[in-house]
Write a protein that holds these residues in place. Structure first.
Motif, PDB file in Angstrom:
ATOM      1  N   HIS A 255       0.823  -0.888  -0.218  1.00 35.18           N
ATOM      2  CA  HIS A 255       0.229  -0.546  -0.175  1.00 35.18           C
ATOM      3  C   HIS A 255       0.660   1.169  -0.039  1.00 35.18           C
ATOM      4  O   HIS A 255       0.772   2.454   0.519  1.00 35.18           O
ATOM      5  N   CYS A 256       1.995   1.321  -0.847  1.00 34.52           N
ATOM      6  CA  CYS A 256       2.587   2.849  -1.141  1.00 34.52           C
ATOM      7  C   CYS A 256       1.530   3.801  -1.277  1.00 34.52           C
ATOM      8  O   CYS A 256       2.563   4.994  -0.790  1.00 34.52           O
ATOM      9  N   GLY A 257       0.499   3.557  -2.260  1.00 36.06           N
ATOM     10  CA  GLY A 257       0.039   4.879  -2.123  1.00 36.06           C
ATOM     11  C   GLY A 257      -1.182   5.906  -1.517  1.00 36.06           C
ATOM     12  O   GLY A 257      -1.189   6.266  -1.369  1.00 36.06           O
ATOM     13  N   GLU A 258      -1.393   4.816   0.124  1.00 36.09           N
ATOM     14  CA  GLU A 258      -1.774   5.225   1.513  1.00 36.09           C
ATOM     15  C   GLU A 258      -0.875   6.883   1.329  1.00 36.09           C
ATOM     16  O   GLU A 258      -1.451   7.570   1.765  1.00 36.09           O
ATOM     17  N   CYS A 259       0.651   6.534   1.244  1.00 33.74           N
ATOM     18  CA  CYS A 259       0.907   7.928   0.947  1.00 33.74           C
ATOM     19  C   CYS A 259       1.423   9.090   0.050  1.00 33.74           C
ATOM     20  O   CYS A 259       1.299   9.931   0.152  1.00 33.74           O
ATOM     21  N   HIS A 260       2.141   8.111  -0.448  1.00 35.03           N
ATOM     22  CA  HIS A 260       2.916   9.057  -1.372  1.00 35.03           C
ATOM     23  C   HIS A 260       1.391   9.269  -2.940  1.00 35.03           C
ATOM     24  O   HIS A 260       1.987   9.620  -3.605  1.00 35.03           O
ATOM     25  N   THR A 261       0.395   8.298  -2.552  1.00 31.28           N
ATOM     26  CA  THR A 261      -0.789   8.964  -3.842  1.00 31.28           C
ATOM     27  C   THR A 261      -1.558  10.462  -3.443  1.00 31.28           C
ATOM     28  O   THR A 261      -1.939  10.093  -1.816  1.00 31.28           O
TER      29      THR A 261
ATOM     30  N   GLY B 208      17.665  -0.458  -1.728  1.00 33.66           N
ATOM     31  CA  GLY B 208      19.300  -0.349  -0.246  1.00 33.66           C
ATOM     32  C   GLY B 208      18.407   0.993   0.726  1.00 33.66           C
ATOM     33  O   GLY B 208      18.454   1.024   2.294  1.00 33.66           O
ATOM     34  N   TYR B 209      18.020   2.032  -0.183  1.00 32.73           N
ATOM     35  CA  TYR B 209      16.791   2.752   0.508  1.00 32.73           C
ATOM     36  C   TYR B 209      15.131   2.169   1.461  1.00 32.73           C
ATOM     37  O   TYR B 209      15.265   2.160   2.753  1.00 32.73           O
ATOM     38  N   LEU B 210      14.860   1.101   0.884  1.00 32.93           N
ATOM     39  CA  LEU B 210      13.684  -0.121   1.687  1.00 32.93           C
ATOM     40  C   LEU B 210      14.441  -0.779   2.310  1.00 32.93           C
ATOM     41  O   LEU B 210      13.853  -1.481   3.270  1.00 32.93           O
TER      42      LEU B 210
ATOM     43  N   ARG C 153      22.173   9.819  -1.454  1.00 34.63           N
ATOM     44  CA  ARG C 153      20.229  11.274  -2.092  1.00 34.63           C
ATOM     45  C   ARG C 153      19.883  10.973  -0.782  1.00 34.63           C
ATOM     46  O   ARG C 153      18.951  12.413  -0.796  1.00 34.63           O
ATOM     47  N   ALA C 154      18.882  10.181   0.286  1.00 36.88           N
ATOM     48  CA  ALA C 154      18.342  10.429   0.496  1.00 36.88           C
ATOM     49  C   ALA C 154      17.978   9.364   1.853  1.00 36.88           C
ATOM     50  O   ALA C 154      18.973   8.396   2.255  1.00 36.88           O
ATOM     51  N   ASN C 155      17.710   9.280   3.176  1.00 39.42           N
ATOM     52  CA  ASN C 155      17.563   8.650   4.474  1.00 39.42           C
ATOM     53  C   ASN C 155      16.197   8.568   4.528  1.00 39.42           C
ATOM     54  O   ASN C 155      15.601   9.733   4.587  1.00 39.42           O
ATOM     55  N   ALA C 156      15.623   7.495   5.290  1.00 36.72           N
ATOM     56  CA  ALA C 156      14.168   7.939   5.141  1.00 36.72           C
ATOM     57  C   ALA C 156      13.927   8.470   6.868  1.00 36.72           C
ATOM     58  O   ALA C 156      14.734   7.602   8.175  1.00 36.72           O
ATOM     59  N   ALA C 157      13.330   9.294   7.293  1.00 42.91           N
ATOM     60  CA  ALA C 157      12.165   9.354   8.535  1.00 42.91           C
ATOM     61  C   ALA C 157      11.122   9.935   8.882  1.00 42.91           C
ATOM     62  O   ALA C 157      10.556   9.150   7.626  1.00 42.91           O
ATOM     63  N   GLY C 158      10.519   9.600   9.845  1.00 42.06           N
ATOM     64  CA  GLY C 158       8.920   9.834   9.889  1.00 42.06           C
ATOM     65  C   GLY C 158       8.080   8.678   9.823  1.00 42.06           C
ATOM     66  O   GLY C 158       8.944   7.534  10.033  1.00 42.06           O
ATOM     67  N   PRO C 159       7.331   8.720   8.900  1.00 46.80           N
ATOM     68  CA  PRO C 159       6.522   7.085   8.682  1.00 46.80           C
ATOM     69  C   PRO C 159       6.748   6.489   7.981  1.00 46.80           C
ATOM     70  O   PRO C 159       7.203   4.989   7.907  1.00 46.80           O
ATOM     71  N   MET C 160       7.866   7.381   6.880  1.00 50.35           N
ATOM     72  CA  MET C 160       8.895   6.095   6.003  1.00 50.35           C
ATOM     73  C   MET C 160      10.127   5.180   7.083  1.00 50.35           C
ATOM     74  O   MET C 160      10.647   3.936   6.481  1.00 50.35           O
ATOM     75  N   ALA C 161      10.907   5.875   8.229  1.00 51.77           N
ATOM     76  CA  ALA C 161      11.710   5.383   8.629  1.00 51.77           C
ATOM     77  C   ALA C 161      10.504   3.977   9.327  1.00 51.77           C
ATOM     78  O   ALA C 161      10.978   3.291   9.600  1.00 51.77           O
TER      79      ALA C 161
ATOM     80  N   PRO D 255      16.543  17.502  -9.923  1.00 52.26           N
ATOM     81  CA  PRO D 255      16.171  16.453  -8.984  1.00 52.26           C
ATOM     82  C   PRO D 255      15.800  17.018  -7.909  1.00 52.26           C
ATOM     83  O   PRO D 255      17.590  18.351  -6.971  1.00 52.26           O
ATOM     84  N   ARG D 256      15.597  16.923  -6.506  1.00 53.31           N
ATOM     85  CA  ARG D 256      15.945  16.904  -4.864  1.00 53.31           C
ATOM     86  C   ARG D 256      16.467  16.784  -4.360  1.00 53.31           C
ATOM     87  O   ARG D 256      17.875  17.292  -3.618  1.00 53.31           O
ATOM     88  N   THR D 257      17.964  15.674  -5.030  1.00 56.97           N
ATOM     89  CA  THR D 257      19.550  15.187  -4.677  1.00 56.97           C
ATOM     90  C   THR D 257      20.346  15.982  -5.164  1.00 56.97           C
ATOM     91  O   THR D 257      21.325  15.669  -5.439  1.00 56.97           O
TER      92      THR D 257
ATOM     93  N   ASN E 163      20.903  15.501  -0.500  1.00 56.30           N
ATOM     94  CA  ASN E 163      20.279  15.267   0.101  1.00 56.30           C
ATOM     95  C   ASN E 163      18.278  15.501  -0.221  1.00 56.30           C
ATOM     96  O   ASN E 163      18.191  16.787  -0.216  1.00 56.30           O
ATOM     97  N   SER E 164      17.861  14.506  -0.441  1.00 56.25           N
ATOM     98  CA  SER E 164      16.197  14.674  -0.515  1.00 56.25           C
ATOM     99  C   SER E 164      15.743  15.418   0.107  1.00 56.25           C
ATOM    100  O   SER E 164      14.885  16.531  -0.739  1.00 56.25           O
ATOM    101  N   VAL E 165      16.178  15.822   1.276  1.00 55.86           N
ATOM    102  CA  VAL E 165      15.272  16.594   2.793  1.00 55.86           C
ATOM    103  C   VAL E 165      15.168  18.099   2.142  1.00 55.86           C
ATOM    104  O   VAL E 165      14.236  19.014   2.468  1.00 55.86           O
ATOM    105  N   SER E 166      17.139  18.017   2.001  1.00 54.01           N
ATOM    106  CA  SER E 166      17.170  19.526   1.981  1.00 54.01           C
ATOM    107  C   SER E 166      16.290  20.023   0.339  1.00 54.01           C
ATOM    108  O   SER E 166      16.809  21.288   0.029  1.00 54.01           O
TER     109      SER E 166
ATOM    110  N   ASN F 163       8.770  21.360   4.129  1.00 54.63           N
ATOM    111  CA  ASN F 163       8.107  20.469   5.416  1.00 54.63           C
ATOM    112  C   ASN F 163       9.278  19.223   6.497  1.00 54.63           C
ATOM    113  O   ASN F 163       8.962  19.506   7.333  1.00 54.63           O
ATOM    114  N   ASN F 164       9.952  18.303   5.608  1.00 50.82           N
ATOM    115  CA  ASN F 164      10.629  17.613   6.150  1.00 50.82           C
ATOM    116  C   ASN F 164      12.039  17.899   6.345  1.00 50.82           C
ATOM    117  O   ASN F 164      12.101  16.942   7.242  1.00 50.82           O
ATOM    118  N   LEU F 165      12.236  18.379   6.569  1.00 51.01           N
ATOM    119  CA  LEU F 165      13.003  18.694   7.012  1.00 51.01           C
ATOM    120  C   LEU F 165      13.072  20.422   8.194  1.00 51.01           C
ATOM    121  O   LEU F 165      13.365  19.227   9.520  1.00 51.01           O
TER     122      LEU F 165
END
Ligand code: HEC
Ligand code: HEC
Ligand code: HEC
Length: 487
Positions: free
Chosen positions: A248-254, A299-301, A309-317, A352-354, A414-417, A423-425
């Motif tokens: 259910h990736c779309g619950e958050c990403h859609t 690797g991220y998952l 590129r990115a680190n998982a924080a919050g709900p994705m962590a 790109p964010r990164t 870094n995708s957050v900066s 928001n995420n930062l």
């Protein structure tokens, strides 16, 4: 370079004032009111028809037939070449699938009693507390038949025939095969029964009326199992099954429409969830993750880190911690393959964010200067530089040149900066990062107590300006709103 804000963030940053004049807004408001009344009237008449229809047809509801499940078990058993029944293999498979579906994340409030429910989920309509799905007969689902369970997962219908709220992601779980639902049930039967009744929901009228979900479902729910696409590879189909269904990736990403249903025509193009931006993960090369390699995604998952590129924080962590880190290589590869095949969706981002940011070189200039008011750069040096270095390049493994899995990531590229909103930062600064996986215990302290809204805004704006996307700024007021968002 002019940078276009995404539709997502544009709506949330309060720029509408400059776009709409007062009179236009008033006209829109009254139009909306009329429209709302009309919809409500229509809804009630359809409801009356529905009741009449129920009277006529539904004397015998759907709990009378065990055959689909028996069939599923038989099928599963036949394909595995063993006798029907919940053997250890079925339970093991169920445990794996329950992780892929991340049941534990929502159905646990106290890690000491997994699956006993009671976690508060805040929705725009109020708070929903998740039910106890341990096999306790009185407070859990111990008395549920397998068919009851199947109806919940596939149709969003509870044991008494009541409609469940879509905070339970049955919109995706409906795609899960009968065999897999059966395996999940077999596994849940083996978890420790916990006698615990979660608090009751706190939803305002009319959202406390479960029957209204009938209408929600009309607009937002297509019941039905996943149908493999014969032209695609087995790997692609497995990825589609996981991403669109069980995981259910779309619950958050859609993004969602005004009824909070998923916008099926803009899948995975990014959405705000509890203050966090679940980014665009379509393969668009500037707005999405088109430049990530499959290995980055895998690797991220599996660890929560895509190096550089990115680190998982919050709900994705949490998703990584409870769910995706346990997926096997083949399933992770399938997810990467499927994501790469999605339609790339453009959110008008310039880069790109990164790919934003450069190391800082201005810190020396502040030595010995007096601190005037709130200065983001000075706050950064005081609070962040010990781990992320004053240049922003990070310390340890993810700093340039290093290769081992790293502790303190670079804030550059870094995708957050580099995101189109901050928001995420701001959320990372307020709440820190906490992610436990089999590889590492990752911890960044939360600064929500030490720093007030103005200070969080200042350090956020310093980080985006210096190390990330300089167009992304927040005000102290926006930080206040993010701080107040229930997590
Ligand atoms: C995103 C959060 C979330 C996830 C993930 C989730 N659930 Fe739920 N689930 C809920 C909520 C919320 C409800 C209650 C809905 C309601 O009250 O109408 C619920 C209800 C249920 C129910 C009905 C229980 C009852 O007493 O009515 C069952 C069964 C269930 N979930 C099983 C599962 C299983 C199995 C998984 C994993 C495959 C899962 N859930 C994953 C949020 C979630
Ligand atoms: C509970 C909500 C939620 C679910 C479910 C979820 N995500 Fe995420 N995802 C997020 C959030 C929030 C972020 C941003 C995290 C951050 O900034 O640290 C994110 C970030 C990502 C990123 C990194 C994007 C970037 O540019 O940094 C990828 C890739 C990703 N998710 C893939 C997935 C996949 C694949 C799934 C399904 C298996 C999934 N997510 C399920 C909320 C979620
Ligand atoms: C004690 C060390 C420490 C301090 C101090 C610290 N961080 Fe972090 N930071 C971390 C760790 C650890 C991570 C997570 C790395 C990972 O995910 O693998 C992290 C991650 C981040 C991320 C990436 C989050 C994401 O979702 O991609 C950002 C941005 C960040 N920190 C900014 C800051 C800012 C701004 C400050 C100061 C207010 C700060 N950090 C202070 C250790 C620290």
């Amino acid at each position: 370079m002019k940078q276009h804000r995404s539709r997502q963030s544009g709506g949330r940053t309060g720029n509408l004032d400059t776009v709409f004049s007062h009179s236009v807004r008033a006209a829109l408001r009254s139009r909306r009111r009329i429209w709302k009344t009309a919809t409500l009237a229509a809804a009630f008449s359809v409801f009356a028809l529905y009741l009449a229809w129920l009277e006529a047809y539904d004397a015998q509801p759907h709990h009378n037939d065990e055959s689909p499940l028996a069939e599923a078990v038989a099928q599963g058993a036949a394909s595995a070449g063993r006798a029907a029944g919940p053997g250890p293999d079925l339970v093991k498979r169920g445990a794996y699938l329950a992780r892929a579906g991340d049941c534990v994340a929502c159905h646990t409030s106290d890690k000491g009693r997994p699956f006993a429910g009671g976690r508060a989920l805040s929705t725009p309509f109020g708070t929903i507390y998740t039910p106890n799905i341990t096999p306790d007969p009185d407070t859990g689902i111990g008395r549920w038949t397998d068919t009851d369970f199947m109806h919940a997962m596939h149709e969003g219908i509870g044991k008494e025939g009541e409609r469940l709220y879509p905070a339970f992601p049955y919109v995706e779980y409906t795609k899960v095969t009968d065999q897999d639902v059966q395996a999940i049930r077999a596994y849940l039967n083996t978890v420790v029964p916990v006698h615990y009744t979660p608090p009751s929901n706190n939803l305002s009228f009319p959202f406390n009326q479960r029957w209204l979900m009938f209408f929600w479902n009309l607009f937002n729910f297509d019941e039905g199992r996943f149908v493999p696409e014969p032209k695609q590879s087995a790997e692609w189909n497995r990825g589609a099954y996981l991403v669109e269904g069980l995981a259910h990736c779309g619950e958050c990403h859609t993004p969602r429409n005004f009824t909070q249903g998923l916008k099926t025509n803009e899948p995975f193009s990014g959405a705000i969830q509890a203050g966090w931006h679940a980014y665009n993960i379509t393969p668009h090369r500037t707005s999405g993750i088109g430049k990530w390699t499959d290995q980055d995604v895998i690797g991220y998952l599996s660890t929560g880190v895509a190096h550089g590129r990115a680190n998982a924080a919050g709900p994705m962590a949490e998703v990584v911690e409870d769910s995706t880190q346990y997926l096997n290589r083949e399933d992770l590869r399938s997810i990467a393959t499927y994501l790469r095949s999605l339609e790339p969706i453009d959110r008008g981002e310039a880069r790109p964010r990164t790919e934003w940011g450069a190391p800082a070189s201005d810190v020396v200039a502040w030595r010995g200067t007096r601190i005037d008011g709130v200065n983001g750069g000075q706050l950064f040096v005081a609070n962040c530089a010990s781990c992320h270095h004053w240049t922003g390049e990070g310390i340890g493994a993810s700093a340039p040149g290093a290769s081992a899995p790293g502790a303190y990531p670079s804030l550059i590229h870094n995708s957050v900066s580099g995101a189109s909103d901050a928001n995420n930062l701001a959320m990372v600064i307020l709440h820190g990062v906490s992610r436990t996986t089999k590889d590492a215990d990752v911890l960044m302290p939360a600064f929500g107590r030490e720093l007030n809204d103005e200070q969080v805004a200042a350090v956020t704006n310093y980080v985006t300006k210096q190390f990330g996307n300089p167009q992304s700024t927040v005000s102290a007021e926006q930080v206040g709103r993010l701080r107040a968002t229930a997590q």
